[in-house]
Design a protein around this motif. Structure first.
Motif, PDB file in Angstrom:
ATOM      1  N   THR A  98     -12.916 -54.456  51.868  1.00 15.01           N
ATOM      2  CA  THR A  98     -14.303 -53.697  51.646  1.00 15.01           C
ATOM      3  C   THR A  98     -15.464 -54.282  52.245  1.00 15.01           C
ATOM      4  O   THR A  98     -16.406 -53.875  52.970  1.00 15.01           O
ATOM      5  N   SER A  99     -15.444 -55.617  52.372  1.00  8.76           N
ATOM      6  CA  SER A  99     -16.498 -56.425  52.830  1.00  8.76           C
ATOM      7  C   SER A  99     -16.757 -56.239  54.342  1.00  8.76           C
ATOM      8  O   SER A  99     -17.912 -56.139  54.967  1.00  8.76           O
ATOM      9  N   TYR A 100     -15.510 -56.093  54.946  1.00  9.03           N
ATOM     10  CA  TYR A 100     -15.692 -55.792  56.574  1.00  9.03           C
ATOM     11  C   TYR A 100     -16.368 -54.383  56.689  1.00  9.03           C
ATOM     12  O   TYR A 100     -17.195 -54.144  57.583  1.00  9.03           O
ATOM     13  N   LEU A 101     -15.866 -53.434  56.084  1.00 16.54           N
ATOM     14  CA  LEU A 101     -16.456 -51.879  56.322  1.00 16.54           C
ATOM     15  C   LEU A 101     -17.883 -52.018  55.946  1.00 16.54           C
ATOM     16  O   LEU A 101     -18.512 -51.188  56.524  1.00 16.54           O
ATOM     17  N   ALA A 123     -12.786 -42.253  52.625  1.00 14.72           N
ATOM     18  CA  ALA A 123     -12.256 -42.785  51.329  1.00 14.72           C
ATOM     19  C   ALA A 123     -10.763 -42.684  51.401  1.00 14.72           C
ATOM     20  O   ALA A 123     -10.045 -43.442  50.721  1.00 14.72           O
ATOM     21  N   ILE A 124     -10.239 -41.444  51.720  1.00 13.65           N
ATOM     22  CA  ILE A 124      -8.785 -41.026  51.610  1.00 13.65           C
ATOM     23  C   ILE A 124      -7.956 -41.997  52.692  1.00 13.65           C
ATOM     24  O   ILE A 124      -6.820 -42.656  52.432  1.00 13.65           O
ATOM     25  N   LEU A 125      -8.887 -42.155  53.868  1.00  6.86           N
ATOM     26  CA  LEU A 125      -8.123 -43.010  55.011  1.00  6.86           C
ATOM     27  C   LEU A 125      -7.655 -44.346  54.745  1.00  6.86           C
ATOM     28  O   LEU A 125      -6.767 -44.826  54.923  1.00  6.86           O
ATOM     29  N   ILE A 126      -8.855 -44.902  54.216  1.00  6.64           N
ATOM     30  CA  ILE A 126      -8.989 -46.279  53.976  1.00  6.64           C
ATOM     31  C   ILE A 126      -7.990 -46.661  52.792  1.00  6.64           C
ATOM     32  O   ILE A 126      -7.394 -47.617  52.526  1.00  6.64           O
ATOM     33  N   ALA A 127      -8.493 -45.741  51.498  1.00  4.32           N
ATOM     34  CA  ALA A 127      -7.513 -46.189  50.369  1.00  4.32           C
ATOM     35  C   ALA A 127      -6.134 -45.975  50.539  1.00  4.32           C
ATOM     36  O   ALA A 127      -5.456 -46.891  50.016  1.00  4.32           O
ATOM     37  N   THR A 128      -5.732 -44.866  51.372  1.00  2.86           N
ATOM     38  CA  THR A 128      -4.119 -44.758  51.319  1.00  2.86           C
ATOM     39  C   THR A 128      -3.587 -45.718  52.263  1.00  2.86           C
ATOM     40  O   THR A 128      -2.560 -46.371  52.103  1.00  2.86           O
ATOM     41  N   THR A 129      -4.298 -46.304  53.305  1.00  2.00           N
ATOM     42  CA  THR A 129      -4.013 -47.435  54.083  1.00  2.00           C
ATOM     43  C   THR A 129      -3.656 -48.776  53.620  1.00  2.00           C
ATOM     44  O   THR A 129      -2.946 -49.502  53.626  1.00  2.00           O
ATOM     45  N   GLN A 130      -4.456 -49.098  52.328  1.00  5.32           N
ATOM     46  CA  GLN A 130      -4.287 -50.154  51.667  1.00  5.32           C
ATOM     47  C   GLN A 130      -3.233 -50.115  50.482  1.00  5.32           C
ATOM     48  O   GLN A 130      -2.607 -50.801  50.473  1.00  5.32           O
ATOM     49  N   SER A 136     -25.085 -54.326  47.299  1.00  6.19           N
ATOM     50  CA  SER A 136     -25.324 -54.375  45.959  1.00  6.19           C
ATOM     51  C   SER A 136     -24.242 -53.403  45.267  1.00  6.19           C
ATOM     52  O   SER A 136     -23.763 -53.466  44.314  1.00  6.19           O
ATOM     53  N   LEU A 137     -24.417 -52.130  45.954  1.00 11.70           N
ATOM     54  CA  LEU A 137     -23.663 -51.227  45.433  1.00 11.70           C
ATOM     55  C   LEU A 137     -22.216 -51.427  45.470  1.00 11.70           C
ATOM     56  O   LEU A 137     -21.213 -51.294  44.522  1.00 11.70           O
ATOM     57  N   GLU A 138     -21.458 -52.294  46.571  1.00 10.73           N
ATOM     58  CA  GLU A 138     -20.278 -52.740  46.738  1.00 10.73           C
ATOM     59  C   GLU A 138     -19.918 -53.556  45.513  1.00 10.73           C
ATOM     60  O   GLU A 138     -18.734 -53.734  45.285  1.00 10.73           O
ATOM     61  N   VAL A 139     -20.908 -54.678  45.590  1.00  8.42           N
ATOM     62  CA  VAL A 139     -20.469 -55.536  44.346  1.00  8.42           C
ATOM     63  C   VAL A 139     -20.354 -54.859  43.222  1.00  8.42           C
ATOM     64  O   VAL A 139     -19.414 -55.308  42.090  1.00  8.42           O
ATOM     65  N   VAL A 140     -20.968 -53.809  42.812  1.00 14.44           N
ATOM     66  CA  VAL A 140     -20.886 -52.934  41.501  1.00 14.44           C
ATOM     67  C   VAL A 140     -19.565 -52.543  41.286  1.00 14.44           C
ATOM     68  O   VAL A 140     -18.759 -52.352  40.431  1.00 14.44           O
ATOM     69  N   LEU A 141     -19.255 -51.743  42.473  1.00  9.80           N
ATOM     70  CA  LEU A 141     -17.865 -50.941  42.462  1.00  9.80           C
ATOM     71  C   LEU A 141     -16.860 -51.989  42.326  1.00  9.80           C
ATOM     72  O   LEU A 141     -15.691 -51.635  41.661  1.00  9.80           O
ATOM     73  N   ASP A 142     -16.832 -53.186  43.224  1.00 13.02           N
ATOM     74  CA  ASP A 142     -15.784 -54.150  43.426  1.00 13.02           C
ATOM     75  C   ASP A 142     -15.470 -54.955  42.039  1.00 13.02           C
ATOM     76  O   ASP A 142     -14.270 -55.150  41.575  1.00 13.02           O
ATOM     77  N   GLU A 143     -16.517 -55.304  41.475  1.00 12.79           N
ATOM     78  CA  GLU A 143     -16.583 -56.413  40.451  1.00 12.79           C
ATOM     79  C   GLU A 143     -16.545 -55.841  38.807  1.00 12.79           C
ATOM     80  O   GLU A 143     -16.442 -56.460  38.067  1.00 12.79           O
ATOM     81  N   GLY A 144     -17.066 -54.398  39.165  1.00 13.64           N
ATOM     82  CA  GLY A 144     -17.462 -53.723  37.732  1.00 13.64           C
ATOM     83  C   GLY A 144     -16.183 -53.836  36.645  1.00 13.64           C
ATOM     84  O   GLY A 144     -16.498 -54.438  35.548  1.00 13.64           O
ATOM     85  N   VAL A 203     -18.609 -46.387  54.780  1.00 16.71           N
ATOM     86  CA  VAL A 203     -19.244 -46.524  53.384  1.00 16.71           C
ATOM     87  C   VAL A 203     -18.056 -45.829  52.706  1.00 16.71           C
ATOM     88  O   VAL A 203     -17.704 -46.105  51.405  1.00 16.71           O
ATOM     89  N   GLY A 204     -17.796 -44.789  52.916  1.00 13.00           N
ATOM     90  CA  GLY A 204     -16.489 -43.881  52.241  1.00 13.00           C
ATOM     91  C   GLY A 204     -15.527 -44.652  51.807  1.00 13.00           C
ATOM     92  O   GLY A 204     -14.910 -44.602  50.927  1.00 13.00           O
ATOM     93  N   GLY A 205     -14.777 -45.275  53.205  1.00 11.34           N
ATOM     94  CA  GLY A 205     -13.557 -46.182  52.972  1.00 11.34           C
ATOM     95  C   GLY A 205     -13.787 -47.072  52.099  1.00 11.34           C
ATOM     96  O   GLY A 205     -13.050 -47.511  51.195  1.00 11.34           O
ATOM     97  N   SER A 206     -14.916 -47.831  52.057  1.00 13.14           N
ATOM     98  CA  SER A 206     -15.253 -48.863  51.065  1.00 13.14           C
ATOM     99  C   SER A 206     -15.232 -48.512  49.833  1.00 13.14           C
ATOM    100  O   SER A 206     -14.851 -49.083  48.616  1.00 13.14           O
ATOM    101  N   MET A 207     -16.004 -47.176  49.544  1.00 11.02           N
ATOM    102  CA  MET A 207     -15.935 -46.771  48.081  1.00 11.02           C
ATOM    103  C   MET A 207     -14.748 -46.165  47.582  1.00 11.02           C
ATOM    104  O   MET A 207     -14.462 -46.385  46.387  1.00 11.02           O
TER     105      MET A 207
END
Length: 532
Positions: free
Chosen positions: A61-64, A295-302, A228-236, A420-424
């Motif tokens: 997610t940090s890279y994306l 979102a679907i591409l990156i999430a499923t790839t992970q 900031s949005l990514e920190v909230v989503l990843d660490e929440g 951003v969709g991939g990261s989210m």
């Protein structure tokens, strides 16, 4: 051999433009490869750096996010300071940070270097297309972009398998170190072969003469909002959401930067993000569809490699191989859809692609412990069938009604949406997985009590099994209790993954009505192959 009658008007100069196309394809291949090569190595990374799988997901997610942030600025910076110079700076930053990622000693250092890598990679993507466009005459650009498109679609095919093989045979560090020789060669060739066309030089002089400056305030607001949005989503989930001061602070930063960004960008003469584009029905819908697709591409790839390694005993190499056939299907479909798009409206192709992907996600909800390799291969093949219908069609649909001076912004924003969709998507899936696994575990353990006849029978059978293997009565019973505990954890994990795939199926299904409200576009030829 030049691309145009006047070499000064070509990015290739006096050199054969096909050499430039190959060099640009190499650089693009390296950058796109890094969006998937680390996914199958996350288990090794979390083990090597002594962190949990959810923390290791920050590597993706940090890279994306960094990639998306710099995409908003790269077009202007290239025009203002020179395309060749900016492209070389981006390759240099990407290559050096790749080496640093390979030598990272902690998760914090790896994430810092990964952000730098994303900043370099984001600067390369849009410039590669501009260099190709300026190296070839209009009648040959389609062939050049086909070569560029092959690099884009082949890299994600190779990435998971290569990353898995490097991790199994050597170390996860090589997933990043492998970029060093490729980057060095690409940097030298760009320096030697590429030049700024006369028109680009004149544009740079004009911007300097008119004193046009970079929207640094807008860029900071965009970066603050996305970061900031990514920190909230990843660490929440890990920090108990708003029970944590850290999450409260970053949530406030997310809201404040977003609220401040809107009036600033709408009233700025040269905004880093043209928000008026997002307000248009056509472009705004394409942006949302690309968010869902990313979102679907990156999430499923992970998450597919993670599932295969953690609960099906696959090595990283075999987990990567499970994804590769789907990538090969994507390669073929890129060319097929490129032909078909000349006859079918983009909105119908997008809706069809989203439906196919939703079906693929639904198939993955039929998850249980005895599934074979073929099941996962086919699930990825279905995704590979649907993705090109969306990616290529959005290119045509998003430019409908866009003026020529807005094309750079439109291209950047569509790419921002994908990243951003991939990261989210990764963050959403990670949160659902963690929360639902806790939920299912708590429900399953309600039935793992001595008074339950089913538990008594399972304990008796398991105890007999371990006793026949030579364990004493006490040891056999202890091993049986531990085995039942592992079965509960495994079943709760399967149920949680099923919930993740249901969520992704719903996200994909939501793209269908968005696609159907798109306007019809003028058809008259093949869609470009690829597009980053």
């Amino acid at each position: 051999m030049g691309a145009t009658a006047n070499p000064a008007d070509s990015a290739a100069g006096d050199h054969n433009p096909w050499i430039i196309a190959v060099v640009v394809a190499i650089a693009t291949f390296m950058e796109v490869l890094d969006t998937t090569i680390a996914n199958v190595a996350l288990r090794y990374i979390s083990g090597g750096l002594a962190v949990g799988p959810d923390e290791a997901a920050w590597v993706v997610t940090s890279y994306l996010v960094a990639n998306a942030i710099v995409l908003t600025a790269s077009s202007f910076l290239a025009k203002r300071y020179g395309r060749k110079a900016f492209f070389m700076a981006a390759i240099t930053l990407f290559t050096v940070s790749s080496i640093l990622c390979g030598f990272a000693w902690s998760l914090e250092s790896l994430l810092f270097f990964r952000v730098l890598q994303g900043l370099g990679g984001g600067g390369m993507a849009p410039l590669a297309q501009s260099i190709l466009a300026d190296s070839f005459p209009p009648e040959k650009r389609g062939q050049a972009f086909a070569l560029y498109g092959i690099a884009i679609v082949v890299a994600p095919v190779i990435g998971p398998t290569l990353g898995g093989w490097l991790s199994d045979q050597y170390s996860w560090h090589w997933c990043f170190l492998i970029n060093a020789p490729v980057g060095a060669v690409a940097l030298f060739l760009i320096w030697w072969l590429v030049q700024d066309p006369k028109s680009a030089v004149e544009e740079r002089k004009r911007l300097r003469r008119e004193g046009v400056r970079f929207d640094i305030v807008g860029f900071i607001l965009v970066a603050t909002f996305l970061g900031s949005l990514e920190v909230v989503l990843d660490e929440g989930q890990r920090k108990d959401w708003f029970g944590s001061n850290l999450i409260v602070v970053f949530a406030c930063l997310t809201v404040l930067s977003f609220v401040a960004m809107i009036p600033w960008e709408l009233n700025h003469k040269n905004p880093v993000v043209d928000l008026r584009l997002l307000a248009k029905r056509q472009f705004g819908s394409c942006f949302l569809v690309m968010l869902a697709t990313g979102a679907i591409l990156i999430a499923t790839t992970q998450f597919l490699p993670q599932l295969l390694q953690d609960y099906f005993g696959y090595t990283a190499t075999w987990a990567g191989l499970a994804l590769s056939p789907g990538g090969l299907v994507t390669c073929v479909m890129m060319f097929v859809i490129g032909r078909v798009s000349g006859y079918v409206q983009p909105k119908y192709l997008i809706a069809t692609g989203a439906t196919i992907i939703a079906f693929a996600m639904y198939e993955l909800t039929n998850l249980y412990g005895d599934l074979n390799f073929g099941f996962f291969v086919w699930s990825r093949v279905y995704i590979g069938l649907g993705l090109p219908m969306i990616f290529l069609s959005i290119t045509a649909a998003s430019y409908e009604g866009i003026t020529k001076d807005q094309t750079d912004q439109a291209s950047a924003l569509i790419n921002v949406a994908r990243n951003v969709g991939g990261s989210m998507g990764v963050s959403l899936a990670q949160n659902i997985l963690a929360y639902r696994q806790q939920f299912h575990t708590s429900r399953l353990v309600e039935h793992v009590v001595p008074s339950e006849p089913a538990y008594q029978e399972s304990l008796r059978t398991a105890t007999q099994f371990f006793a026949t293997r030579g364990a004493s009565t006490v040891d056999a019973q202890n091993q049986a209790i531990a085995w039942i505990g592992r079965q509960v954890q495994t079943q709760s994990a399967f149920l949680a993954y099923i919930d993740v795939f249901w969520a992704l199926a719903i996200v994909s299904a939501c793209a269908v009505p968005l696609a159907m409200i798109l306007k019809n576009v003028k058809r008259g030829g093949e869609a470009p192959v690829g597009g980053h």
